[in-house]
Design an enzyme around this catalytic site. Sequence first.
Site, mmCIF file in Angstrom:
data_model
loop_
_atom_site.group_PDB
_atom_site.id
_atom_site.type_symbol
_atom_site.label_atom_id
_atom_site.label_comp_id
_atom_site.label_asym_id
_atom_site.label_seq_id
_atom_site.Cartn_x
_atom_site.Cartn_y
_atom_site.Cartn_z
ATOM 1 N N HIS A 74 0.822 -1.211 0.000
ATOM 2 C CA HIS A 74 0.000 0.000 0.000
ATOM 3 C C HIS A 74 0.859 1.265 0.000
ATOM 4 C CE1 HIS A 74 0.284 -0.955 4.364
ATOM 5 N NE2 HIS A 74 0.306 0.332 4.532
ATOM 6 N N CYS A 159 -31.226 -2.392 -9.201
ATOM 7 C CA CYS A 159 -32.369 -3.082 -8.583
ATOM 8 C C CYS A 159 -33.680 -2.577 -9.187
ATOM 9 C CB CYS A 159 -32.359 -2.826 -7.078
ATOM 10 S SG CYS A 159 -32.229 -1.075 -6.741
HETATM 11 C C1 LIG Z 1 -25.037 -0.079 -12.321
HETATM 12 C C2 LIG Z 1 -25.086 1.198 -13.126
HETATM 13 C C3 LIG Z 1 -23.693 1.711 -13.394
HETATM 14 C C4 LIG Z 1 -25.767 0.905 -14.466
HETATM 15 O O1 LIG Z 1 -25.874 2.088 -15.221
HETATM 16 C C5 LIG Z 1 -25.910 2.269 -12.378
HETATM 17 O O2 LIG Z 1 -27.224 1.783 -12.204
HETATM 18 C C6 LIG Z 1 -25.307 2.579 -11.006
HETATM 19 O O3 LIG Z 1 -24.264 3.206 -10.900
HETATM 20 N N1 LIG Z 1 -25.976 2.110 -9.961
HETATM 21 C C7 LIG Z 1 -25.546 2.409 -8.594
HETATM 22 C C8 LIG Z 1 -25.295 1.165 -7.898
HETATM 23 C C9 LIG Z 1 -26.543 0.310 -7.806
HETATM 24 O O4 LIG Z 1 -27.317 0.270 -8.733
HETATM 25 N N2 LIG Z 1 -26.664 -0.377 -6.674
HETATM 26 C C10 LIG Z 1 -27.300 -1.590 -6.433
HETATM 27 C C11 LIG Z 1 -28.570 -1.819 -6.227
HETATM 28 S S1 LIG Z 1 -29.772 -0.712 -6.644
#
Ligand SMILES: CC(C)(CO)[C@@H](O)C(=O)NCCC(=O)N/C=C\S
Length: 193
Positions: A74, A159
């Site tokens: 690190h 989600c």
């Molecule tokens: C995954 C991505 C990059 C697709 O465009 C976008 O949705 C995002 O940064 N989501 C934030 C993280 C997320 O979704 N969390 C999980 C559960 S909701």
Amino acid sequence: MAGKHVLLACTGSVASIKIPLIIQQLQEADPSIEIRLVVTDKSLHFFDAKSVPVDIYKDEDEWKWQKMKDPVLHIELRRWADLMVISPLDANTLAKIANGLCDNLLTSIVRAWDMKCPLLFAPAMNTMMWEHVLTKKHIDTLTSFGYIEIPCVAKKLACDDTGMGAMAAVDTIVSNILSCLQPFEEKSSPVNE
Ligand SMILES: CC(C)(CO)[C@@H](O)C(=O)NCCC(=O)N/C=C\S
């Protein structure tokens, strides 16, 4: 001029699926930049590490240390880097950094960070996590340290909710890295030639 050293780091958010794209776009934007990738174990669930064309550093690599004078990973990575960008920064690692925890390679690098070098972070999490009162508290703590936030955006999340918490767009992340590198003499060139 020798390339600048960018230490990219990712954490256990599904937004880590964008890591190969961040690397590709950064290399296309400035082929002289050298990139190394620090991963947390959980981030490896979201992309194929074998498909990533840069050196990857994991928690287990820290434990190749055997005896005094062996390199401490690190510290070596912190010395190597001209800039660090943690994208995505998940809620868990955000909380660890805000409270000074250093229980893995990524957080140990941050805990030893040289504030003369830019440290950027792109939070990414579910909207319900984003809205928890601790998220703003922890982000404000990191910006109070002098770290640079690449703010979340509202879009469809993994989600299927739509709302705040999505990681910034890849081209936003890349342009933030490039602009933070510009006024910066990389460590790899002799100071004031
Ligand atoms: C995954 C991505 C990059 C697709 O465009 C976008 O949705 C995002 O940064 N989501 C934030 C993280 C997320 O979704 N969390 C999980 C559960 S909701």
